[in-house]
Design a protein around this motif. Structure first.
Motif, PDB file in Angstrom:
ATOM      1  N   ILE A 260       0.847  -1.199   0.000  1.00 37.29           N
ATOM      2  CA  ILE A 260       0.000   0.000   0.000  1.00 37.29           C
ATOM      3  C   ILE A 260       0.881   1.247   0.000  1.00 37.29           C
ATOM      4  N   VAL A 261       1.929   1.260   0.824  1.00 32.45           N
ATOM      5  CA  VAL A 261       2.840   2.404   0.894  1.00 32.45           C
ATOM      6  C   VAL A 261       3.535   2.605  -0.448  1.00 32.45           C
ATOM      7  N   ALA A 262       4.022   1.538  -1.047  1.00 29.65           N
ATOM      8  CA  ALA A 262       4.750   1.629  -2.316  1.00 29.65           C
ATOM      9  C   ALA A 262       3.863   2.191  -3.427  1.00 29.65           C
ATOM     10  N   LYS A 263       2.588   1.884  -3.379  1.00 28.05           N
ATOM     11  CA  LYS A 263       1.665   2.342  -4.424  1.00 28.05           C
ATOM     12  C   LYS A 263       1.011   3.677  -4.071  1.00 28.05           C
ATOM     13  N   GLY A 264       1.333   4.224  -2.875  1.00 27.03           N
ATOM     14  CA  GLY A 264       0.723   5.492  -2.467  1.00 27.03           C
ATOM     15  C   GLY A 264      -0.747   5.339  -2.159  1.00 27.03           C
ATOM     16  N   GLY A 265      -1.103   4.205  -1.591  1.00 29.41           N
ATOM     17  CA  GLY A 265      -2.503   3.905  -1.319  1.00 29.41           C
ATOM     18  C   GLY A 265      -3.072   4.642  -0.125  1.00 29.41           C
ATOM     19  N   LYS A 266      -4.078   4.053   0.488  1.00 36.71           N
ATOM     20  CA  LYS A 266      -4.867   4.708   1.534  1.00 36.71           C
ATOM     21  C   LYS A 266      -4.017   5.229   2.695  1.00 36.71           C
TER      22      LYS A 266
ATOM     23  N   LYS B  76       1.561  12.010   0.796  1.00 36.51           N
ATOM     24  CA  LYS B  76       0.480  11.842  -0.169  1.00 36.51           C
ATOM     25  C   LYS B  76      -0.030  13.176  -0.689  1.00 36.51           C
ATOM     26  N   GLN B  77       0.527  14.280  -0.201  1.00 37.87           N
ATOM     27  CA  GLN B  77       0.121  15.611  -0.647  1.00 37.87           C
ATOM     28  C   GLN B  77       0.594  15.842  -2.087  1.00 37.87           C
ATOM     29  N   PRO B  78      -0.080  16.725  -2.824  1.00 44.64           N
ATOM     30  CA  PRO B  78       0.236  16.949  -4.243  1.00 44.64           C
ATOM     31  C   PRO B  78       1.713  17.260  -4.528  1.00 44.64           C
ATOM     32  N   TYR B  79       2.360  18.070  -3.690  1.00 44.56           N
ATOM     33  CA  TYR B  79       3.763  18.413  -3.944  1.00 44.56           C
ATOM     34  C   TYR B  79       4.640  17.163  -3.973  1.00 44.56           C
TER      35      TYR B  79
END
Length: 99
Positions: A23-29, A55-58
């Motif tokens: 989940i972390v690697a894929k930027g999940g929940k 997970k913020q846009p920047y």
């Protein structure tokens, strides 16, 4: 986000842990983790970020720059991981130069 081959953690490594790492690697929940990363900016050795901050846009625009070396459930645990990572690296290499 890229995960190091040998992740430092204070979390028991089991099936659940591996699923969370995916989940972390894929930027999940969102999850309550602290990640130890290589520096994202020009100064520093290692940095600690709350997973949800990354997970913020920047940070999403810098996704390929983020290399995760450690994961912890608490900020104090992440600080311990930083000390362990640096100690291990110094013992192996004798200097603090990242490849």
């Amino acid at each position: 986000m890229k995960l190091a081959d040998n992740i430092y953690t204070d979390i028991e490594k089991d099936k659940v842990f591996r699923k969370k790492m995916d989940i972390v690697a894929k930027g999940g929940k969102s999850m309550p983790f602290y990640l130890v990363t290589l520096p994202l900016f020009s100064h520093g050795i290692l940095e600690i970020y709350e997973y949800n901050e990354l997970k913020q846009p920047y940070y999403k625009t810098r996704e390929n720059d983020i290399v995760v070396l450690g994961i912890s459930m608490s900020k104090d645990g992440a600080k311990e991981l930083v000390m362990n990572i640096l100690e291990d690296h110094l013992n192996q290499e004798g200097v603090l130069v990242w490849p």
